[in-house]
Design a protein around this motif. Structure first.
Motif, PDB file in Angstrom:
ATOM      1  N   MET A 173       0.838  -1.208   0.000  1.00  0.00           N
ATOM      2  CA  MET A 173       0.000   0.000   0.000  1.00  0.00           C
ATOM      3  C   MET A 173       0.875   1.260   0.000  1.00  0.00           C
ATOM      4  O   MET A 173       0.603   2.210  -0.741  1.00  0.00           O
ATOM      5  CB  MET A 173      -0.925   0.003   1.218  1.00  0.00           C
ATOM      6  CG  MET A 173      -1.977  -1.073   1.187  1.00  0.00           C
ATOM      7  SD  MET A 173      -3.248  -0.886   2.450  1.00  0.00           S
ATOM      8  CE  MET A 173      -2.373  -1.288   3.941  1.00  0.00           C
ATOM      9  N   PHE A 174       1.939   1.254   0.819  1.00  0.00           N
ATOM     10  CA  PHE A 174       2.831   2.421   0.862  1.00  0.00           C
ATOM     11  C   PHE A 174       3.425   2.679  -0.523  1.00  0.00           C
ATOM     12  O   PHE A 174       3.553   3.824  -0.962  1.00  0.00           O
ATOM     13  CB  PHE A 174       3.982   2.193   1.860  1.00  0.00           C
ATOM     14  CG  PHE A 174       3.554   1.988   3.285  1.00  0.00           C
ATOM     15  CD1 PHE A 174       2.297   2.375   3.731  1.00  0.00           C
ATOM     16  CD2 PHE A 174       4.426   1.395   4.210  1.00  0.00           C
ATOM     17  CE1 PHE A 174       1.905   2.183   5.049  1.00  0.00           C
ATOM     18  CE2 PHE A 174       4.043   1.205   5.527  1.00  0.00           C
ATOM     19  CZ  PHE A 174       2.782   1.585   5.950  1.00  0.00           C
ATOM     20  N   ASP A 175       3.795   1.584  -1.193  1.00  0.00           N
ATOM     21  CA  ASP A 175       4.427   1.692  -2.515  1.00  0.00           C
ATOM     22  C   ASP A 175       3.494   2.402  -3.507  1.00  0.00           C
ATOM     23  O   ASP A 175       3.884   3.355  -4.194  1.00  0.00           O
ATOM     24  CB  ASP A 175       4.772   0.281  -3.016  1.00  0.00           C
ATOM     25  CG  ASP A 175       5.732   0.297  -4.184  1.00  0.00           C
ATOM     26  OD1 ASP A 175       5.882   1.346  -4.831  1.00  0.00           O
ATOM     27  OD2 ASP A 175       6.327  -0.747  -4.481  1.00  0.00           O
TER      28      ASP A 175
ATOM     29  N   GLN B 229       3.899   6.037  -5.320  1.00  0.00           N
ATOM     30  CA  GLN B 229       3.851   6.228  -6.776  1.00  0.00           C
ATOM     31  C   GLN B 229       2.853   7.321  -7.164  1.00  0.00           C
ATOM     32  O   GLN B 229       2.907   7.845  -8.275  1.00  0.00           O
ATOM     33  CB  GLN B 229       3.493   4.914  -7.464  1.00  0.00           C
ATOM     34  CG  GLN B 229       4.607   3.883  -7.395  1.00  0.00           C
ATOM     35  CD  GLN B 229       4.258   2.615  -8.134  1.00  0.00           C
ATOM     36  OE1 GLN B 229       3.854   2.636  -9.283  1.00  0.00           O
ATOM     37  NE2 GLN B 229       4.402   1.478  -7.463  1.00  0.00           N
ATOM     38  N   ASN B 230       1.943   7.626  -6.256  1.00  0.00           N
ATOM     39  CA  ASN B 230       0.995   8.720  -6.488  1.00  0.00           C
ATOM     40  C   ASN B 230       1.366   9.956  -5.676  1.00  0.00           C
ATOM     41  O   ASN B 230       0.513  10.750  -5.316  1.00  0.00           O
ATOM     42  CB  ASN B 230      -0.428   8.248  -6.177  1.00  0.00           C
ATOM     43  CG  ASN B 230      -0.915   7.275  -7.220  1.00  0.00           C
ATOM     44  OD1 ASN B 230      -1.380   7.673  -8.281  1.00  0.00           O
ATOM     45  ND2 ASN B 230      -0.779   5.980  -6.940  1.00  0.00           N
ATOM     46  N   LYS B 231       2.639  10.069  -5.336  1.00  0.00           N
ATOM     47  CA  LYS B 231       3.268  11.192  -4.624  1.00  0.00           C
ATOM     48  C   LYS B 231       2.580  11.532  -3.301  1.00  0.00           C
ATOM     49  O   LYS B 231       2.422  12.695  -2.964  1.00  0.00           O
ATOM     50  CB  LYS B 231       3.403  12.416  -5.544  1.00  0.00           C
ATOM     51  CG  LYS B 231       2.140  12.861  -6.273  1.00  0.00           C
ATOM     52  CD  LYS B 231       2.424  13.967  -7.252  1.00  0.00           C
ATOM     53  CE  LYS B 231       1.147  14.247  -8.047  1.00  0.00           C
ATOM     54  NZ  LYS B 231       1.252  15.293  -8.997  1.00  0.00           N
TER      55      LYS B 231
ATOM     56  N   MET C 142      -2.287   6.062 -10.533  1.00  0.00           N
ATOM     57  CA  MET C 142      -1.340   5.288 -11.331  1.00  0.00           C
ATOM     58  C   MET C 142      -0.555   4.330 -10.452  1.00  0.00           C
ATOM     59  O   MET C 142      -0.420   4.529  -9.244  1.00  0.00           O
ATOM     60  CB  MET C 142      -0.359   6.211 -12.038  1.00  0.00           C
ATOM     61  CG  MET C 142       0.573   6.940 -11.101  1.00  0.00           C
ATOM     62  SD  MET C 142       1.743   7.950 -11.972  1.00  0.00           S
ATOM     63  CE  MET C 142       0.703   9.280 -12.489  1.00  0.00           C
ATOM     64  N   ALA C 143      -0.028   3.290 -11.085  1.00  0.00           N
ATOM     65  CA  ALA C 143       0.894   2.375 -10.411  1.00  0.00           C
ATOM     66  C   ALA C 143       1.484   1.447 -11.446  1.00  0.00           C
ATOM     67  O   ALA C 143       0.871   1.192 -12.480  1.00  0.00           O
ATOM     68  CB  ALA C 143       0.184   1.568  -9.342  1.00  0.00           C
TER      69      ALA C 143
ATOM     70  N   THR D  40      10.130   4.062 -10.705  1.00  0.00           N
ATOM     71  CA  THR D  40       9.822   2.692 -10.301  1.00  0.00           C
ATOM     72  C   THR D  40      10.532   1.722 -11.229  1.00  0.00           C
ATOM     73  O   THR D  40      10.440   1.852 -12.452  1.00  0.00           O
ATOM     74  CB  THR D  40       8.296   2.422 -10.382  1.00  0.00           C
ATOM     75  OG1 THR D  40       7.636   3.426  -9.638  1.00  0.00           O
ATOM     76  CG2 THR D  40       7.940   1.082  -9.795  1.00  0.00           C
ATOM     77  N   GLY D  41      11.221   0.768 -10.649  1.00  0.00           N
ATOM     78  CA  GLY D  41      11.906  -0.236 -11.445  1.00  0.00           C
ATOM     79  C   GLY D  41      11.496  -1.624 -10.997  1.00  0.00           C
ATOM     80  O   GLY D  41      11.152  -1.838  -9.828  1.00  0.00           O
TER      81      GLY D  41
END
Lengths: 198, 407
Positions: free
Chosen positions: A65-67, A71-73, A142-143, B286-287
Motif C-alpha cells: 500500500m505504501f508503494d 507512486q501517487n506522490k 497510477m501504479a 519505479t523499477g
C-alpha cells in the motif's frame, strides 16, 4: 409455573454470561478506539478512498500500500512506517497531497502550513475517519502494473491477444501483448506464413 | 456492428442514468471519457521487408468507477469499454472489420469480519471482440473474440499482532469463440496458495509462501497436450529503506510437471524485485525485474523462461504539465527439450530459440482544469525473434488525446 421459573433461570444465566461478554467487547472496542491510528491504518483508508485498490492484490501488505501511495506522490514527511502513530502534521500532509493541493501550501517546510492549507479548504483534523471523507477517487491514479512483472501465480496476468489500450503509470506498457499469438497454434500452420496466398 | 450500436445506446442510457445516481451527495460513482486520435505505422505487425500497413486510428474509451467505502466493507468497481477504429485496416479484403472492441471490468471487494480476520475478492474480466484481419497475402489473425476472467479470493488472519497468514484461491479462464482458436488456446487454471508474513520492525516484513497450480488446455488434442501441474516455494522481504525509497524482493523454486510423460519435470528458480524511489516531491521512479518459467507465447513450446525488466518515470514539470516515461524489456528463452513433438517427419524438429521484446512509451499531459486533460503519447515496440515461422517487427505509434472527468 415451574416452566416460567425455569425460563427465568435460563434467562438470568444467559444474561449473566452474555452481559460480561458484551462489556468485554465494548471495552475492546473502546480500547481500540482510544489507540492512536497508525500509518498502516491511514494507508488502508487512503487506498480505498482514492480508488487505488485496483492496483493491488487482495488484502495487500502495508508496504504494498505504501508503494502505491508513493507512486501517487503521497507520503508523510518522514516516510511511511508500519507502526508509527499518525500525527496531525502527517495527516494534513497526506490529505493535501491526496487532494492535489500541494501548490497551495505556502511554506512546505513548515508542518503548520499544511494544516493551515486544510483549514482554508474547510477540512479539519479532529478525527482521521472524518478527515479522510474529504478525499475523492484520483482521476489520474497510477501504479506499475504488478501483473506484468510478478512471478506469483496468484498475481501474474495473462499476456492477452489484444491491442491493449490500458494505461498504467499513465502510459501503455502492455502493448506487446499481441505478438502474433494465434500464428503458431498448429505446427505447420503458422500465420502469417511467408508469403502464401490463402 | 449491431453490437457496437447496442453498446452506443447502452452508453447513452448509462450517461443519462448515472448522473441522476451521481447527484446524490458524496456519490461513489464517477465517469470519465478519454478520446485519442493517433497514427500507427504497422497495424498488422509485419516485418519491414513485407511492406507494413500504416493507419490512423481513433480510440474511444469510457471509464465508469464505483468506489464504495464503508466501515467494514469496501467495493471498488471499474468498467471500461474501448472502441479502437482503424482507417486503413480494410483495404485488402472486404471481410475485414476496421475496429476492435474491448470490455474491461475490475471488481475489488473486501470485508473485515473482525480486526484480525478479513476477506478479499478480486475479479478481472476482459472481453475482447477481435475480428479477423486478412492482409493481401496473409492471415494476420482469425476471428479472435475471447473472454478472459481471473477470480481471486483471499482470507487473511492475523495470528499474532505482527504475524499474518493469507489463504488464497484463484481461478483463471481463457475462452475463445472461434473453434480453431479455442482448440489450441482455451485453458483454465486453478491456483491455491498460503502466505505467511512476519513484520520484523516498522520498516521490514519477511514472508514465506507456497503455491500449487494446475493448468489445463481444455480442448487441445492429445498430440498438443500442454497441461501441467506446478508447485512453488518462495521467500521474500519488503523493506522501507528511507522515506523516499521502498522495495521488495521475492525468490523461490518452481517444479513443473507436464501431463505428457514424454517430457521431464522442469525445475527452475524464480525471482522478482521492485523499487520505488522519490528523488524529489515532483518525481517518481519505479523499477522492476523478474525471472521465471512462464506459459509459452509460442504455441509449439510447452513453456518459456522469461526475464522481464522495466523502468518508469513520472515527473511533474509544473502544476499543470506532467511527463511520464516507461521502458520494458522481455527476454523469452525457448528450450527444444520442451518443444512439442511432431509426428510429421516432413516438419523439422524445433530448436532452442529466443525472442526479445522492447518497449519505450512516453506521455506528456497537460491539465487544463480540474476535469480536463490533454495528452500526447508515443510508443515504440519491437519484437526480435529467431523462432521458426515467427516474424520480427517494429512499430511506432503516436496519439493525441483528451480526457474529461464527467463526474
Amino acid at each position: 409455573m415451574k416452566r416460567i421459573l425455569a425460563s427465568m433461570l435460563v434467562g438470568l444465566t444467559l444474561a449473566a454470561t452474555v452481559a460480561p461478554a458484551q462489556t468485554e467487547k465494548a471495552e475492546a472496542r473502546k480500547a481500540q478506539a482510544s489507540q492512536p491510528v497508525t500509518h498502516q491504518q491511514l494507508a488502508d483508508l487512503l487506498i480505498k478512498g482514492l480508488g487505488l485498490a485496483r492496483f493491488l492484490p487482495g488484502n495487500p501488505s502495508p508496504q504494498q500500500m505504501f508503494d502505491v501511495l508513493m507512486q501517487n506522490k503521497i507520503r508523510p514527511l518522514n516516510g511511511w512506517l508500519m507502526d508509527a502513530p499518525v500525527t496531525k502534521a502527517d495527516l494534513a500532509r497526506v490529505i493535501v497531497q491526496a487532494l492535489d493541493k500541494v501548490e497551495e501550501v505556502e511554506n512546505p517546510d513548515d508542518p503548520q502550513s499544511w494544516i493551515d492549507t486544510l483549514k482554508e479548504l474547510g477540512i479539519f483534523l479532529d478525527r482521521v475517519s472524518e478527515t479522510i471523507q474529504s478525499v475523492e477517487v484520483l482521476p489520474e491514479g497510477m501504479a506499475q502494473d504488478v501483473t506484468l512483472q510478478s512471478t506469483d501465480p496468484l498475481i501474474k496476468g495473462e499476456q492477452l491477444a489484444r491491442d491493449d489500450v490500458s494505461v498504467q503509470y499513465t502510459v501503455d506498457l502492455n502493448v506487446l501483448a499481441r505478438i502474433l499469438p494465434e500464428g503458431e497454434m498448429i505446427r505447420g500452420d503458422y500465420r502469417p506464413i511467408s508469403p502464401t496466398p490463402f | 456492428m449491431k453490437q457496437i450500436r447496442l453498446c452506443i445506446v447502452a452508453g447513452l442510457l448509462l450517461a443519462l442514468a448515472v448522473p441522476m445516481l451521481a447527484a446524490y451527495a458524496e456519490s461513489p460513482i464517477h465517469l470519465s471519457n478519454r478520446l485519442r486520435v493517433g497514427y500507427d505505422d504497422n497495424i498488422n505487425l509485419l516485418p519491414e521487408d513485407m511492406d507494413p500497413v500504416d493507419s490512423f486510428r481513433l480510440i474511444e474509451e469510457l471509464e465508469f468507477l464505483v468506489n464504495l467505502n464503508m466501515e467494514r466493507m469496501y467495493l471498488g468497481l471499474r468498467y471500461r469499454p474501448s472502441l479502437i477504429w482503424y482507417t486503413d485496416r480494410d483495404e485488402a479484403n472486404a471481410d475485414n472489420k476496421d475496429y476492435d472492441f474491448l470490455n474491461d471490468l475490475d471488481l475489488n471487494f473486501s470485508y473485515e469480519f473482525t480486526p484480525s480476520l478479513a476477506l478479499a475478492l478480486n475479479d478481472t474480466l476482459r472481453a475482447s471482440q477481435l475480428p479477423s484481419i486478412y492482409d493481401e497475402y496473409y492471415i494476420v489473425r482469425r476471428d479472435d473474440d475471447n473472454i478472459y476472467n481471473s477470480a481471486l479470493a483471499t482470507l487473511s488472519y492475523n495470528i499474532l499482532p505482527k504475524t499474518r497468514l493469507d489463504l488464497s484461491g484463484r481461478h483463471i479462464l481463457l475462452d475463445y469463440d472461434n473453434e480453431e482458436s479455442a482448440r489450441y488456446g482455451n485453458y483454465y487454471s486453478l491456483v491455491g496458495g498460503l502466505t505467511l508474513r512476519q513484520q520484523l520492525a516498522s520498516r521490514t516484513t519477511v514472508l514465506g509462501d507456497a503455491r500449487y497450480q494446475t493448468l489445463t488446455y481444455s480442448e487441445a488434442p492429445a498430440d498438443h497436450n500442454r497441461d501441467a501441474d506446478m508447485i512453488f516455494f518462495g521467500l521474500g522481504a519488503e523493506q522501507t529503506f528511507s522515506p523516499s525509497l521502498i522495495g521488495s524482493l521475492r525468490a523461490g523454486i518452481e517444479n513443473r510437471q507436464y501431463d505428457d510423460e514424454d517430457y521431464d519435470d522442469h525445475n527452475a528458480p524464480y525471482g522478482e524485485a521492485s523499487l520505488t524511489f522519490l528523488p524529489s516531491p515532483r518525481t517518481r521512479l519505479t523499477g522492476a525485474a523478474s525471472y521465471s518459467i512462464d506459459e509459452s507465447d509460442a504455441g509449439a513450446y510447452l513453456s518459456q523462461n522469461r526475464t522481464y525488466l522495466s523502468l518508469s518515470l513520472a515527473h511533474d514539470i509544473t502544476a499543470k504539465w506532467s511527463f511520464y516515461a516507461s521502458t520494458a524489456f522481455t527476454l523469452n528463452e525457448y528450450d527444444a527439450d520442451y518443444a512439442l513433438d511432431d509426428t510429421d517427419p516432413a516438419t523439422p524438429a524445433l530448436d532452442d530459440g529466443t525472442e526479445k521484446t522492447y518497449l519505450v512509451s512516453l506521455r506528456l499531459a497537460y491539465r487544463i482544469n480540474r476535469i480536463n486533460w490533454l495528452e500526447l503519447g508515443y510508443q515504440f515496440t519491437k519484437l526480435d525473434t529467431d523462432l521458426q515461422n515467427r516474424e520480427s517487427y517494429d512499430r511506432n505509434r503516436v496519439d493525441l488525446g483528451w480526457k474529461i472527468q464527467l463526474f
